[in-house]
Design a protein around this motif. Structure first.
Motif, PDB file in Angstrom:
ATOM      1  N   GLU A  92      78.663  74.752  52.943  1.00  0.00           N
ATOM      2  CA  GLU A  92      79.821  74.139  53.597  1.00  0.00           C
ATOM      3  C   GLU A  92      80.363  74.988  54.737  1.00  0.00           C
ATOM      4  OE1 GLU A  92      79.102  72.396  49.764  1.00  0.00           O
ATOM      5  OE2 GLU A  92      79.591  74.488  50.225  1.00  0.00           O
ATOM      6  N   GLY A  93      79.843  76.220  54.884  1.00  0.00           N
ATOM      7  CA  GLY A  93      80.187  77.009  56.047  1.00  0.00           C
ATOM      8  C   GLY A  93      81.116  78.175  55.809  1.00  0.00           C
ATOM      9  N   TYR A  94      81.497  78.465  54.552  1.00  0.00           N
ATOM     10  CA  TYR A  94      82.366  79.609  54.302  1.00  0.00           C
ATOM     11  C   TYR A  94      81.623  80.661  53.493  1.00  0.00           C
ATOM     12  CZ  TYR A  94      83.000  77.064  49.886  1.00  0.00           C
ATOM     13  OH  TYR A  94      82.782  76.388  48.724  1.00  0.00           O
ATOM     14  N   THR A  95      82.148  81.885  53.489  1.00  0.00           N
ATOM     15  CA  THR A  95      81.528  83.024  52.816  1.00  0.00           C
ATOM     16  C   THR A  95      82.448  83.532  51.714  1.00  0.00           C
ATOM     17  OG1 THR A  95      80.268  83.691  54.772  1.00  0.00           O
ATOM     18  CG2 THR A  95      80.668  85.381  53.107  1.00  0.00           C
ATOM     19  N   ILE A  96      81.856  83.877  50.559  1.00  0.00           N
ATOM     20  CA  ILE A  96      82.609  84.400  49.423  1.00  0.00           C
ATOM     21  C   ILE A  96      82.102  85.801  49.109  1.00  0.00           C
ATOM     22  CG2 ILE A  96      83.155  84.103  46.976  1.00  0.00           C
ATOM     23  CD1 ILE A  96      82.670  81.107  47.328  1.00  0.00           C
ATOM     24  N   ASP A  97      83.020  86.755  49.049  1.00  0.00           N
ATOM     25  CA  ASP A  97      82.701  88.103  48.578  1.00  0.00           C
ATOM     26  C   ASP A  97      82.747  88.062  47.056  1.00  0.00           C
ATOM     27  OD1 ASP A  97      82.487  90.750  47.870  1.00  0.00           O
ATOM     28  OD2 ASP A  97      84.277  91.427  48.955  1.00  0.00           O
ATOM     29  N   LEU A  98      81.593  88.190  46.400  1.00  0.00           N
ATOM     30  CA  LEU A  98      81.547  88.034  44.953  1.00  0.00           C
ATOM     31  C   LEU A  98      82.355  89.106  44.237  1.00  0.00           C
ATOM     32  CD1 LEU A  98      77.871  86.902  44.270  1.00  0.00           C
ATOM     33  CD2 LEU A  98      79.852  85.617  45.065  1.00  0.00           C
ATOM     34  N   GLY A  99      82.519  90.254  44.858  1.00  0.00           N
ATOM     35  CA  GLY A  99      83.316  91.310  44.244  1.00  0.00           C
ATOM     36  C   GLY A  99      84.793  90.971  44.144  1.00  0.00           C
ATOM     37  N   SER A 100      85.237  89.967  44.904  1.00  0.00           N
ATOM     38  CA  SER A 100      86.658  89.595  44.897  1.00  0.00           C
ATOM     39  C   SER A 100      86.980  88.527  43.859  1.00  0.00           C
ATOM     40  CB  SER A 100      87.064  89.082  46.289  1.00  0.00           C
ATOM     41  OG  SER A 100      86.405  87.844  46.576  1.00  0.00           O
ATOM     42  N   LEU A 101      85.956  87.982  43.203  1.00  0.00           N
ATOM     43  CA  LEU A 101      86.176  86.913  42.226  1.00  0.00           C
ATOM     44  C   LEU A 101      86.542  87.495  40.868  1.00  0.00           C
ATOM     45  CD1 LEU A 101      83.197  84.514  43.058  1.00  0.00           C
ATOM     46  CD2 LEU A 101      85.581  84.302  43.792  1.00  0.00           C
ATOM     47  N   HIS A 102      87.526  86.884  40.217  1.00  0.00           N
ATOM     48  CA  HIS A 102      87.948  87.324  38.890  1.00  0.00           C
ATOM     49  C   HIS A 102      88.407  86.111  38.082  1.00  0.00           C
ATOM     50  CE1 HIS A 102      87.827  91.546  40.130  1.00  0.00           C
ATOM     51  NE2 HIS A 102      88.455  91.178  41.234  1.00  0.00           N
ATOM     52  N   GLY A 103      88.378  86.242  36.762  1.00  0.00           N
ATOM     53  CA  GLY A 103      88.954  85.241  35.875  1.00  0.00           C
ATOM     54  C   GLY A 103      88.397  83.850  36.083  1.00  0.00           C
ATOM     55  N   ASP A 104      89.281  82.871  36.239  1.00  0.00           N
ATOM     56  CA  ASP A 104      88.883  81.477  36.360  1.00  0.00           C
ATOM     57  C   ASP A 104      88.035  81.230  37.604  1.00  0.00           C
ATOM     58  OD1 ASP A 104      90.205  80.868  34.025  1.00  0.00           O
ATOM     59  OD2 ASP A 104      92.034  80.159  35.031  1.00  0.00           O
ATOM     60  N   ASP A 105      88.342  81.940  38.691  1.00  0.00           N
ATOM     61  CA  ASP A 105      87.566  81.766  39.924  1.00  0.00           C
ATOM     62  C   ASP A 105      86.113  82.186  39.713  1.00  0.00           C
ATOM     63  OD1 ASP A 105      89.761  80.830  41.297  1.00  0.00           O
ATOM     64  OD2 ASP A 105      90.308  82.804  42.091  1.00  0.00           O
ATOM     65  N   LEU A 106      85.903  83.275  38.992  1.00  0.00           N
ATOM     66  CA  LEU A 106      84.555  83.752  38.730  1.00  0.00           C
ATOM     67  C   LEU A 106      83.818  82.794  37.805  1.00  0.00           C
ATOM     68  CD1 LEU A 106      82.349  85.888  38.996  1.00  0.00           C
ATOM     69  CD2 LEU A 106      83.468  87.190  37.167  1.00  0.00           C
ATOM     70  N   ARG A 107      84.510  82.309  36.759  1.00  0.00           N
ATOM     71  CA  ARG A 107      83.878  81.365  35.829  1.00  0.00           C
ATOM     72  C   ARG A 107      83.504  80.065  36.531  1.00  0.00           C
ATOM     73  NH1 ARG A 107      87.380  83.971  32.203  1.00  0.00           N
ATOM     74  NH2 ARG A 107      89.145  82.654  32.812  1.00  0.00           N
ATOM     75  N   ALA A 108      84.337  79.619  37.458  1.00  0.00           N
ATOM     76  CA  ALA A 108      84.039  78.387  38.189  1.00  0.00           C
ATOM     77  C   ALA A 108      82.872  78.575  39.152  1.00  0.00           C
ATOM     78  CB  ALA A 108      85.281  77.940  38.967  1.00  0.00           C
ATOM     79  N   PHE A 109      82.731  79.794  39.666  1.00  0.00           N
ATOM     80  CA  PHE A 109      81.654  80.066  40.626  1.00  0.00           C
ATOM     81  C   PHE A 109      80.297  80.122  39.944  1.00  0.00           C
ATOM     82  CE2 PHE A 109      78.855  82.996  42.849  1.00  0.00           C
ATOM     83  CZ  PHE A 109      78.905  82.523  44.147  1.00  0.00           C
ATOM     84  N   ARG A 110      80.229  80.836  38.825  1.00  0.00           N
ATOM     85  CA  ARG A 110      78.957  80.970  38.118  1.00  0.00           C
ATOM     86  C   ARG A 110      78.450  79.604  37.686  1.00  0.00           C
ATOM     87  NH1 ARG A 110      81.156  85.146  34.200  1.00  0.00           N
ATOM     88  NH2 ARG A 110      80.940  87.162  35.215  1.00  0.00           N
ATOM     89  N   TRP A 111      77.174  79.453  37.754  1.00  0.00           N
ATOM     90  CA  TRP A 111      76.463  78.235  37.339  1.00  0.00           C
ATOM     91  C   TRP A 111      76.647  77.116  38.338  1.00  0.00           C
ATOM     92  CZ3 TRP A 111      73.606  80.191  33.762  1.00  0.00           C
ATOM     93  CH2 TRP A 111      72.711  79.376  33.076  1.00  0.00           C
ATOM     94  N   ASP A 112      77.786  77.104  39.054  1.00  0.00           N
ATOM     95  CA  ASP A 112      78.026  76.061  40.037  1.00  0.00           C
ATOM     96  C   ASP A 112      77.353  76.400  41.356  1.00  0.00           C
ATOM     97  OD1 ASP A 112      78.976  73.859  41.327  1.00  0.00           O
ATOM     98  OD2 ASP A 112      81.068  74.466  41.373  1.00  0.00           O
ATOM     99  N   ARG A 113      77.501  77.651  41.816  1.00  0.00           N
ATOM    100  CA  ARG A 113      76.908  78.085  43.086  1.00  0.00           C
ATOM    101  C   ARG A 113      75.656  78.932  42.866  1.00  0.00           C
ATOM    102  NH1 ARG A 113      80.629  76.974  47.079  1.00  0.00           N
ATOM    103  NH2 ARG A 113      82.048  75.408  46.226  1.00  0.00           N
TER     104      ARG A 113
END
Length: 313
Positions: A92-113
């Protein structure tokens, strides 16, 4: 296709990861903080192109799985990422620093992306829960808006996509063969249409015929769905069959990185040369091990080059 066109096609395949990256690993190191600190991954930098299959080869204990767990933020103490950054570049054109993900944001990211097929995946299924319940759990957690009917229909589609009849949704893991359980794990990993799939030795403990079938499925699904793959194994000949590029890892470091054809025909590092020379075949010289011809490997690169960008659509 002429020799010049072939070289140009391979060059385009190699360059695609830089033009359209999906994952960037920048100077990442991982340490195990025990009584004596173990430097498991040392200053690794890699770029994974969208829709690319990147093979990660190396002997047991060289840090391959540790790097995979670092990417997915699955490391447990005493392991820590001591330096570097890992960035995910969304289609979609944006960048995510995986080191900045925590808690619910990290759980939502895993398996989805970014999803993962774990080492020993055949034994990762819960033995007392049906295949349907385990697949549906992915949607219940990440797609709570889906109805029960939609979840069940999607689970059946996933099984059929990996070559398993949907009637097997009622089965329990012990009722499936090793190859079928592996296919179920791949179906689970692709359930949410991830953009990156990490496969940590997904064909370990499978016989060579089933290995071939699984590899064929992975290649086909990559072509259909456009996800990128990090394929981890110690089996270098296997990687030469399916990978666009290969990174060779030793003692936590990437000692060689290049196109699969180039690594096979013109290895630069002494360790890579010894790996290539260590695989015998039934006939021929030591090191002359490729399961298919060199031309077939090159053809895979040309096909990937001509389809470059499919995953970005």
């Amino acid at each position: 296709m002429s020799a010049t066109e072939s070289r140009e096609a391979r060059a385009a395949a190699r360059a695609s990861h830089e033009a359209n990256p999906v994952l960037t690993i920048d100077h990442v190191s991982v340490d195990y903080l025990a009584q004596r600190t173990v430097h498991a991954v040392k200053d690794v930098s890699l770029t994974l192109g969208r829709g690319e299959i990147l093979g990660l080869a190396g002997e047991s204990g060289c840090g391959k799985s540790t790097l995979a767990y670092a990417i997915n933020r699955l490391l447990k103490p005493p392991a820590v990422v001591s330096s570097g950054t890992i960035s995910f570049h969304s289609r979609e054109g944006y960048t995510i620093d995986l080191g900045s993900l925590h808690g619910d944001d990290l759980r939502a990211f895993r398996w989805d992306r970014i999803s993962m097929v774990f080492q020993g995946a055949m034994n990762s299924l819960n033995p007392v829960i049906s295949i349907r319940a385990q697949l549906e759990d992915v949607f219940t957690t990440h797609r709570p808006e889906m109805s029960k009917k939609e979840r069940r229909e999607r689970c059946g589609e996933l099984l059929e996509r990996v070559g398993v009849d949907r009637s097997r949704l009622r089965s329990f893991p012990h009722e499936l063969s090793g190859g079928m359980r592996q296919r179920v794990m791949i179906a689970m990993a692709m359930a949410l249409d991830p953009q990156v799939m990490i496969m940590d030795e997904p064909t370990t403990a499978l016989d060579v015929v089933v290995q071939r079938e699984i590899l064929r499925e992975i290649t086909r699904l990559r072509a259909e769905l456009g996800f990128a793959v990090i394929f981890i194994t110690h089996d270098l000949p296997l990687l030469l069959e399916i990978s666009d590029r290969i990174a060779v890892m030793r003692e936590g470091e990437i000692v060689e990185l290049g196109g699969a054809v180039d690594v096979y025909t013109n290895p630069q590092h002494e360790y890579t040369k010894r790996l290539l020379a260590s695989f015998p075949r039934l006939t021929g010289e030591r090191g002359d091990f490729a399961r298919g011809s060199h031309d077939r490997t090159a053809g895979s690169h040309e096909a990937h080059a001509s389809n470059d960008g499919r995953g970005a659509e």
